[in-house]
Design an enzyme around this catalytic site. Structure first.
Site, PDB file in Angstrom:
ATOM      1  N   HIS A  62      -3.635  57.938 -38.334  1.00  0.00           N
ATOM      2  CA  HIS A  62      -2.405  57.230 -38.717  1.00  0.00           C
ATOM      3  C   HIS A  62      -2.638  56.427 -39.996  1.00  0.00           C
ATOM      4  CE1 HIS A  62       1.484  55.241 -37.748  1.00  0.00           C
ATOM      5  NE2 HIS A  62       0.932  54.202 -38.345  1.00  0.00           N
ATOM      6  N   ASP A  79      -1.691  60.479 -32.675  1.00  0.00           N
ATOM      7  CA  ASP A  79      -1.197  59.205 -33.194  1.00  0.00           C
ATOM      8  C   ASP A  79      -0.666  58.350 -32.056  1.00  0.00           C
ATOM      9  OD1 ASP A  79       0.015  57.124 -34.552  1.00  0.00           O
ATOM     10  OD2 ASP A  79       0.909  58.395 -36.094  1.00  0.00           O
ATOM     11  N   SER A 132       4.279  55.013 -41.916  1.00  0.00           N
ATOM     12  CA  SER A 132       4.393  54.222 -40.696  1.00  0.00           C
ATOM     13  C   SER A 132       5.728  53.464 -40.654  1.00  0.00           C
ATOM     14  CB  SER A 132       3.180  53.291 -40.585  1.00  0.00           C
ATOM     15  OG  SER A 132       3.100  52.696 -39.312  1.00  0.00           O
TER      16      SER A 132
END
EC number: 3.1.1.13
Length: 324
Positions: free
Chosen positions: A299, A270, A136
């Protein structure tokens, strides 16, 4: 490569100050210190995990154990929390009690980049090659690390569900930006009140919040209890607010300069980096190793798919490791 061993995985836990901020480090393998050049047993390679946000090392506990075993226990696998995202143990403050200010705004996005570079400088020998596995916002941090410290011996960077551009314009960003940038202080009072609950009750609340998952990693539940700390939440939300404002344009220059070292892994559903972000970067870098998830992983893969993700990564890196 092999699957998770039935034997206990060596796991060392440390709470340290890095750039003056409380930092939680989990280390898989027998190597506790990689900074001593005189040691004859230093490994050639370190796998270092750069977390997402919340950047608590505990979320990646199962992941690093699975990765370590998948690598035949040949290389250390470490995860370093973001500065100030962990709840320090009793007797340790969130910020080091010193007159020396090591870094301005260590809890901000830029500070987190310098925090990871500082950790490597102080804790890892320059002779050790690195595999950076980022998740991320950790992907943005990793690209910045490679940009600012070209001397790092990065063998490969694996960027999982990369939030490296237009965060505020993503579906989730559109929802969260007003809350993070204007209303985050409103959340502090309920978190403060909940912080007085017994630990068992906090864990029950976490289980209730994650009840929709078929299987949830037990270490994620334990780690999530940290989110009942006002100091942790304040640092987490502050960093997130900066993400919405600062992660705007994709750094195509750094990507181009390091393309052969990068693996990108995008999700199909996502809401932080939607599929058209994948389509665009794939078009801009047709020779890049840019993959789209075919397994439907979320995610926040650490909640329920750590072992699956670790197995995929070990497969991706087999060629690199055989050339060492």
């Amino acid at each position: 490569m092999r699957s998770m061993s039935e034997e206990p995985v060596p796991l060392h836990e440390e709470f340290i100050y890095c750039c003056g901020a409380a930092t939680h480090v989990l280390k898989c393998g027998p190597w506790k210190d990689l900074s001593k050049d005189e040691s004859k047993n230093l490994p050639r390679l370190l796998f270092m995990i750069i977390p997402g946000n919340p950047g608590l090392a505990g979320y990646y506990r199962t992941f690093i154990q699975a990765l370590y075993c998948g690598l035949n226990q040949q290389y250390p696998v470490w995860v370093v929390s973001h500065a100030g995202h962990c709840k320090p143990p009793s007797g340790m403050e969130m910020i080091e009690d010193t007159d020396i200010k090591e870094l301005e705004d260590v809890f901000g996005l830029n500070g987190q980049v310098e925090h990871k570079l500082n950790f490597l400088k102080k804790n890892v020998s320059k002779d050790i090659k690195l595999v950076l596995i980022a998740h991320s916002i950790g992907c943005y941090i990793t690209l910045e690390m490679m940009k600012r410290a070209s001397e790092l011996q990065v063998l490969r960077s694996v960027l999982l569900f990369p939030t490296i551009e237009r965060m505020a314009q993503s579906p989730q960003g559109k929802l969260m930006t007003p809350l993070l940038c204007k209303l985050r202080y409103v959340l502090y009072m309920p978190v403060y009140l909940l912080s007085f609950l017994p630990e068992g009750v906090k864990a029950s609340l976490v289980r209730f919040a994650l009840r929709g998952m078929k299987t949830c990693d037990e270490s994620s539940i334990t780690t999530s209890v940290n989110l009942f700390s006002v100091d942790c939440i304040a640092n987490i939300l502050y960093m997130a607010s900066q993400e919405m404002m600062k992660v705007v344009e994709r750094d195509s220059t750094t990507i181009k300069q390091n393309l052969k070292k990068l693996i990108f892994y995008y999700g199909t559903g996502d809401s932080w980096c939607p599929q058209h972000y994948y389509d665009e970067i794939k078009m801009d870098f047709p020779d890049g190793d840019i993959r789209l998830c075919e397994k439907g992983l979320r995610h926040a893969f650490v909640l329920d798919a750590s072992k699956e993700m670790a197995a995929m990564i070990t497969d991706w890196l087999q060629d690199d490791l055989t050339k060492l």
